[in-house]
Write a protein that holds these residues in place. Structure first.
Motif, short mmCIF file in Angstrom:
data_model
loop_
_atom_site.label_atom_id
_atom_site.label_comp_id
_atom_site.label_asym_id
_atom_site.label_seq_id
_atom_site.Cartn_x
_atom_site.Cartn_y
_atom_site.Cartn_z
N GLY A 300 0.81 -1.21 0.00
CA GLY A 300 0.00 0.00 0.00
C GLY A 300 0.85 1.27 0.00
N ILE A 301 0.21 2.40 0.23
CA ILE A 301 0.89 3.69 0.21
C ILE A 301 1.35 4.14 1.60
CG2 ILE A 301 -0.23 4.57 -1.87
CD1 ILE A 301 -2.26 5.98 -0.05
N GLY A 302 1.05 3.31 2.62
CA GLY A 302 1.41 3.68 3.97
C GLY A 302 0.22 4.26 4.72
N ILE A 303 0.14 3.96 6.00
CA ILE A 303 -0.96 4.44 6.83
C ILE A 303 -1.05 5.97 6.80
CG2 ILE A 303 -1.89 4.48 9.18
CD1 ILE A 303 -0.45 1.85 9.68
N ASP A 304 -2.27 6.47 6.66
CA ASP A 304 -2.57 7.91 6.74
C ASP A 304 -2.10 8.68 5.52
OD1 ASP A 304 -3.85 9.89 8.30
OD2 ASP A 304 -1.92 10.74 8.88
#
Length: 425
Positions: A300-304
């Motif tokens: 994914g793109i990373g949390i938050d």
């Protein structure tokens, strides 16, 4: 030291009892609660270590989850790292609550907690009705959002979510043996309140979950018969009919009742049914999250980082009526949020946690048909409900109550095992 621990345990009793108040007051109070419960773990490191080394693989799975949501492929590492550390607090809080429940009279505490939640539920219900009929709640709050109620959350507009949390958490207070008619009437009133609040997703989830699980409880525990089935369908039909007649002229009804009509009419007979979805405000969030996942499938793109990534021009979609509003703090659907921010690997581990905890809970429920456990099981389903809009799993307001409830669900499901491997400490 033991005297200090006793005082701390007494203080935490009240912390847990007042948990819904923190949701109303906002993230600051909720974060303070999570920090205190995280610190509690360090007072009982031996118990924490024993839990992790036990035969209950579920606890080890949660620790693995911590490693697999690390922002390995984040588009903004610093931002994700800060949010990632906040998730560690929730994990420690999860273990802290389990250890605390084991150290105290959990049955007495949870009964007291649910009674307080029921009182708070009644206060909120009266406040919602006050705002609905007069335009302002008891604190003078209101909203210009047609068909919505602000109540004690003011411009946050999450009172429907808090209302649903309280209903499901305190569900165990209701004993079907006492008087089924009064309980049915009480829940009918609760559905009306939830409907008037105007949060469609929370209303539908609450309605579906309670009808399904209470029917399951009733038919399994009290034996299934065709007469009971017919009687139940007749009651539900009559209640639904009166519900529609009483509320059909409300602003909330215009939003909900027009939904199936618009789907059948297609808005325009020349357009496909999918066009209806493109006209909704949630469509840009959903489709953008899916595109982000396809671009960053593994981690994914990373949390938050959804807000930052979704702004990019490559996610514009001319088919969407509200495409320019696609940027948000999260995609408003828990499963799409997880897929887009931590990828298929993080989603895999979280799916196992969601599923395994449900299986553990349902197995334990079938042993003695405990309504307290059923309430926490229903609340667990409420948090992970698919398709319909949700809050942010990695956020404070939605994420922390998830872990709060999960700790109680797991403790009630595995209480005997937990007490067994912690008894010698």
């Amino acid at each position: 030291m033991n005297v200090i621990k006793v005082k701390i345990d007494s203080f935490i009793n009240y912390l847990i009892i007042f948990f819904p108040i923190y949701i109303i007051l906002g993230p600051l109070m909720m974060n303070l609660f999570s920090l205190l419960m995280s610190a509690y773990v360090f007072l009982y490191l031996k118990e924490f270590k024993k839990i992790l080394l036990s035969n209950e693989k579920f606890f080890l799975l949660i620790i693995f989850f911590v490693f697999f949501i690390f922002p390995y492929n984040s588009i903004n590492f610093e931002n994700s790292l800060i949010k990632y550390v906040s998730q560690l607090r929730y994990i420690l809080m999860f273990f802290g609550i389990i250890i605390f429940l084991n150290n105290t009279n959990s049955e007495k505490l949870l009964n007291k907690t649910k009674k307080f939640y029921l009182i708070l539920l009644i206060i909120i219900s009266i406040d919602v009705l006050k705002e609905y009929f007069t335009g302002k709640n008891f604190l003078g709050y209101n909203t210009s959002y047609t068909g919505r109620i602000a109540s004690f959350t003011n411009d946050e507009l999450i009172i429907g979510y808090i209302f649903s949390f309280l209903v499901l958490f305190s569900f165990g207070i209701f004993d079907f043996k006492i008087n089924k008619k009064y309980i049915l009437l009480f829940f009918y009133i609760l559905f009306i309140i939830s409907f008037l609040i105007g949060e469609r997703s929370n209303f539908f989830k609450l309605l579906i979950i309670i009808i399904f699980f209470s029917s399951l409880h009733y038919f399994i525990k009290y034996k299934f018969t065709l007469f009971k089935l017919f009687k139940s369908f007749l009651i539900i039909f009559l209640l639904t009919l009166t519900f529609w007649i009483v509320l059909k002229n409300t602003e909330q009804a215009k939003k909900i009742y027009n939904l199936p009509v618009s789907i059948l009419n297609n808005y325009s007979k020349d357009l496909p049914i999918s066009h209806n979805f493109y006209e909704t405000k949630h469509a840009p969030h959903y489709l953008t999250a899916i595109k982000i996942f396809s671009n960053y499938p593994f981690f994914g793109i990373g949390i938050d980082n959804y807000k930052e990534e979704s702004k990019k021009k490559k996610y514009e979609n001319n088919k969407l009526k509200f495409s320019k509003f696609r940027s948000s703090t999260h995609p408003h659907q828990i499963h799409l949020e997880i897929l887009s921010e931590v990828g298929i690997i993080g989603f895999f581990f979280l799916s196992i946690i969601f599923t395994w905890s449900f299986i553990i809970g349902i197995k334990s429920y079938f042993k003695n048909f405990n309504l307290h456990l059923l309430g926490h099981l229903m609340l667990h389903v409420f948090f992970i409900f698919p398709i319909l809009p949700t809050g942010s799993f990695f956020g404070t307001i939605y994420g922390m109550p998830f872990w709060f409830n999960l700790s109680i669900l797991i403790y009630l499901s595995k209480r005997i095992e937990i007490k067994s491997f912690l008894k010698n400490i």
